[in-house]
Design a protein around this motif. Structure first.
Motif, PDB file in Angstrom:
ATOM      1  N   VAL A   1      37.562  39.055  34.896  1.00  0.00           N
ATOM      2  CA  VAL A   1      36.586  38.585  33.911  1.00  0.00           C
ATOM      3  C   VAL A   1      35.978  37.254  34.353  1.00  0.00           C
ATOM      4  N   TYR A   2      36.814  36.378  34.851  1.00  0.00           N
ATOM      5  CA  TYR A   2      36.338  35.074  35.332  1.00  0.00           C
ATOM      6  C   TYR A   2      35.364  35.237  36.498  1.00  0.00           C
ATOM      7  N   PHE A  27      39.503  43.065  26.548  1.00  0.00           N
ATOM      8  CA  PHE A  27      40.377  42.023  27.089  1.00  0.00           C
ATOM      9  C   PHE A  27      41.529  42.651  27.873  1.00  0.00           C
ATOM     10  N   ASN A  29      44.451  43.278  30.701  1.00  0.00           N
ATOM     11  CA  ASN A  29      45.408  42.542  31.548  1.00  0.00           C
ATOM     12  C   ASN A  29      45.572  41.076  31.145  1.00  0.00           C
ATOM     13  N   SER A  31      43.395  39.052  29.832  1.00  0.00           N
ATOM     14  CA  SER A  31      42.207  38.193  29.914  1.00  0.00           C
ATOM     15  C   SER A  31      41.821  37.703  28.524  1.00  0.00           C
ATOM     16  N   LYS A  32      41.111  36.572  28.506  1.00  0.00           N
ATOM     17  CA  LYS A  32      40.704  35.964  27.240  1.00  0.00           C
ATOM     18  C   LYS A  32      39.268  35.456  27.349  1.00  0.00           C
ATOM     19  N   ASP A  35      38.435  32.672  29.826  1.00  0.00           N
ATOM     20  CA  ASP A  35      38.097  32.886  31.238  1.00  0.00           C
ATOM     21  C   ASP A  35      36.594  32.752  31.470  1.00  0.00           C
ATOM     22  N   GLU A  36      35.797  33.256  30.539  1.00  0.00           N
ATOM     23  CA  GLU A  36      34.341  33.105  30.662  1.00  0.00           C
ATOM     24  C   GLU A  36      33.910  31.661  30.398  1.00  0.00           C
TER      25      GLU A  36
END
Length: 358
Positions: A1-2, A27, A29, A31-32, A35-36
């Motif tokens: 995502v990042y 979201f 694994n 991810s949140k 991250d963005e």
């Protein structure tokens, strides 16, 4: 995502975009939304991070697989967390947070209403997908007995703190309702063409006073995040729609064609209004120093220097030579200053390969 966020943001910045919002509603694994936000902070893009959500899985009549939906209380709890941690309400803010259940067919009416309560408690904006396809019309009529914008009214999703992505299939009465309540729309012409969703009635919306901004949508439905190219598409599809509908009208009834300046206004002032940013959208005293600049002495604009503003869209769109956000160079002489592009491209390609092989 990042990594994918950095890639999309780099494309936007290099095409002259200074402020963007992204609607993240899956979201995987661990991810949140964080991250963005980290990606935006590192690359230097002014960013409205939309905490999306899906809670209505296939087993309960929704569209998404059950494996990707979240518990509604967990959604609301995390939404409050990111608002309290990141949202900056002050003029000139680089990061704001938006409350953003995904769509009528992926969340429950309860989550729509509770999300609206949270957003208004914290004075942040609301965003969702709405009226993108005819399938959505059928779903809303079957589940709620009304069309999408009427459903939005039932769950308290109208007002100048709300905007919808797409709004392709909105009837005249829905446009009137959006105009009266100052509910905004994000026009995504390339995505709507790629998915054959249709052509949004943008000219009618603008003429009636609906706030309209411009979006490139995501890479799943638009394989290039070029803001100038998207503004050009907005102008062209508005003209195409006028031509198609004008065939059944008299010459006096056909509305004026959208101009290049009007399309650029959607991308600038219009988008700032939809995002609730009185401090953005134009260069004038008291507003943020956000702008992009393009060298005109190039082959792309040969013969068009008598009207360089129109040439930005009527000629083939190019990359920005300079992009400035808050008075700071992010792109200078065509080069992105805040990260190493070759390394990002390599990381992104590795991530894409992993997804294909999994």
């Amino acid at each position: 995502v990042y990594v994918s966020a950095l890639t999309g943001m780099a494309e936007l910045i290099l095409s002259g975009c200074t402020t963007s919002s992204d609607h993240l509603y899956l979201f995987p694994n661990g991810s949140k939304l964080d991250d963005e936000i980290r990606a935006a902070q590192e690359i230097g893009l002014r960013f409205h991070a939309a905490r999306g959500s899906m809670s209505l899985g296939e087993s309960k009549g929704g569209l998404p697989p059950d494996s990707v939906v979240e518990d509604e209380q967990a959604i609301l709890k995390d939404t409050v967390r990111v608002i309290e941690q990141y949202h900056d309400p002050d003029p000139g803010a680089m990061i704001r947070v938006v409350v953003a259940p995904c769509s009528p067919f992926s969340v429950t009416p309860d989550l729509m209403r509770e999300s609206a309560k949270v957003a208004r408690q914290y004075n942040v904006q609301l965003h969702t997908h709405l009226a993108e396809t005819f399938d959505e019309d059928d779903f809303c009529k079957s589940m709620f007995g009304v069309l999408p914008v009427e459903y939005a009214e039932q769950v308290d999703w109208l007002g100048d703190d709300v905007w919808y992505a797409h709004s392709v299939h909105v009837r005249p009465q829905a446009i009137d309702l959006m105009a009266r309540t100052q509910t905004g729309a994000a026009h995504c012409p390339s995505s709507n063409m790629r998915l054959a969703s249709g052509i949004a009635p943008i000219r009618a919306m603008i003429d009636q006073g609906v706030p309209v901004g411009l979006g490139v949508d995501g890479s799943a439905s638009n394989d290039g995040s070029h803001m100038l190219a998207e503004a050009r598409q907005a102008m062209l599809v508005a003209r195409l729609r006028a031509g198609l509908h004008g065939a059944s009208l008299s010459r006096e009834e056909v509305p004026p064609l959208m101009s290049a300046r009007q399309a650029l206004e959607i991308a600038t002032r219009g988008s700032a209004a939809v995002l609730g940013r009185a401090d953005l959208g134009s260069l004038e005293p008291g507003k943020c120093a956000d702008f992009f600049a393009i060298h005109l002495n190039r082959l792309d604009y040969a013969g068009a220097l008598h009207d360089p503003v129109a040439a930005l869209l009527l000629c083939t769109p190019v990359q920005a030579d300079y992009t400035v956000v808050g008075g700071r160079y992010v792109v200078k002489e065509g080069h992105l200053l805040t990260l190493e592009l070759p390394s990002l491209v390599e990381r992104h390609n590795r991530a894409a390969k992993r997804l294909l092989e999994s």
